[in-house]
Design a protein around this motif. Structure first.
Motif, PDB file in Angstrom:
ATOM      1  N   MET A 172     107.904   3.875  31.365  1.00 59.73           N
ATOM      2  CA  MET A 172     108.608   4.692  32.751  1.00 59.73           C
ATOM      3  C   MET A 172     108.739   3.575  33.482  1.00 59.73           C
ATOM      4  O   MET A 172     108.355   2.425  33.664  1.00 59.73           O
ATOM      5  CB  MET A 172     107.529   5.644  33.250  1.00 59.73           C
ATOM      6  N   ALA A 229     107.593  11.548  38.271  1.00 55.09           N
ATOM      7  CA  ALA A 229     108.491  10.652  37.516  1.00 55.09           C
ATOM      8  C   ALA A 229     108.037   9.294  36.851  1.00 55.09           C
ATOM      9  O   ALA A 229     108.871   8.793  36.360  1.00 55.09           O
ATOM     10  CB  ALA A 229     109.857  10.588  38.444  1.00 55.09           C
ATOM     11  N   ASP A 230     106.906   8.958  37.312  1.00 55.16           N
ATOM     12  CA  ASP A 230     106.347   7.608  36.790  1.00 55.16           C
ATOM     13  C   ASP A 230     104.911   7.668  37.138  1.00 55.16           C
ATOM     14  O   ASP A 230     104.447   8.464  37.803  1.00 55.16           O
ATOM     15  CB  ASP A 230     107.114   6.553  37.265  1.00 55.16           C
ATOM     16  N   THR A 242     101.351  11.709  29.224  1.00 56.03           N
ATOM     17  CA  THR A 242     102.116  10.652  29.897  1.00 56.03           C
ATOM     18  C   THR A 242     103.050   9.977  28.995  1.00 56.03           C
ATOM     19  O   THR A 242     102.931   9.825  27.774  1.00 56.03           O
ATOM     20  CB  THR A 242     101.228   9.473  30.692  1.00 56.03           C
ATOM     21  N   GLU A 262     106.343  11.666  33.392  1.00 54.83           N
ATOM     22  CA  GLU A 262     107.508  11.573  32.240  1.00 54.83           C
ATOM     23  C   GLU A 262     108.892  11.292  33.442  1.00 54.83           C
ATOM     24  O   GLU A 262     109.041  12.119  34.274  1.00 54.83           O
ATOM     25  CB  GLU A 262     107.656  12.930  31.797  1.00 54.83           C
ATOM     26  N   ASP A 263     109.638  10.143  32.876  1.00 59.75           N
ATOM     27  CA  ASP A 263     110.804   9.774  33.598  1.00 59.75           C
ATOM     28  C   ASP A 263     112.051  10.623  33.271  1.00 59.75           C
ATOM     29  O   ASP A 263     112.966  10.592  34.046  1.00 59.75           O
ATOM     30  CB  ASP A 263     110.776   8.213  33.938  1.00 59.75           C
ATOM     31  N   GLU A 264     112.106  10.989  32.106  1.00 58.80           N
ATOM     32  CA  GLU A 264     113.464  11.933  31.660  1.00 58.80           C
ATOM     33  C   GLU A 264     113.229  13.179  32.298  1.00 58.80           C
ATOM     34  O   GLU A 264     112.461  13.967  31.771  1.00 58.80           O
ATOM     35  CB  GLU A 264     113.599  11.879  29.997  1.00 58.80           C
ATOM     36  N   ASP A 295     104.387   2.284  34.217  1.00 57.58           N
ATOM     37  CA  ASP A 295     104.494   2.731  32.956  1.00 57.58           C
ATOM     38  C   ASP A 295     102.882   3.318  32.490  1.00 57.58           C
ATOM     39  O   ASP A 295     102.061   3.441  33.009  1.00 57.58           O
ATOM     40  CB  ASP A 295     104.747   1.774  31.717  1.00 57.58           C
ATOM     41  N   ASN A 300     108.822   1.745  37.353  1.00 53.31           N
ATOM     42  CA  ASN A 300     107.635   1.307  38.496  1.00 53.31           C
ATOM     43  C   ASN A 300     106.259   1.216  38.005  1.00 53.31           C
ATOM     44  O   ASN A 300     105.580  -0.148  37.958  1.00 53.31           O
ATOM     45  CB  ASN A 300     107.579   2.435  39.341  1.00 53.31           C
TER      46      ASN A 300
END
Length: 118
Positions: free
Chosen positions: A55, A32-33, A51, A8-10, A59, A57
């Motif tokens: 995201m 983060a990705d 997942t 999760e990128d947030e 996804d 890089n």
């Protein structure tokens, strides 16, 4: 309890998920990705991957394709996304979907369903 890898990128969402799942007794790692998540799988034997779809890089779809390319049984995947499930790619494999904002009760039910022995 399960070993859960979260991609999760947030940052706020990732932190909230880690805290909530750790409080339930799960062992949790976050990335983060998708690319970072793949590297983490070398040292973390996850029972389940949660997942995000979008995201940087790599996804969520790319992460799932990687998981599906590995030998052995398919890794259970819970997809979390702001994209409505009806608009997801038809060929995207996942075992459960939880929309954003995340309904933690629904997420817990999905984790339990995918990690409890039959």
């Amino acid at each position: 309890m399960a070993q859960v890898l979260i991609a999760e990128d947030e940052a706020f969402t990732a932190m909230a998920l880690v805290d909530a799942l750790a409080d339930q007794g799960h062992t949790v790692r976050d990335a983060a990705d998708g690319a970072i998540a793949i590297r983490m799988l070398d040292d973390f034997e996850a029972d389940l991957v949660i997942t995000d779809l979008m995201m940087p890089n790599l996804d969520g779809a790319g992460l799932i394709r990687f998981l599906d390319s590995r030998p052995g049984p398919q890794m259970p995947v819970i997809l979390i996304s702001g994209v409505p499930e009806t608009r997801l790619p038809a060929d995207l494999r996942y075992d459960a979907y939880v929309g954003k904002p995340i309904d933690h009760a629904a997420l817990t039910r999905a984790i339990d369903a995918l990690t409890q022995p039959d």
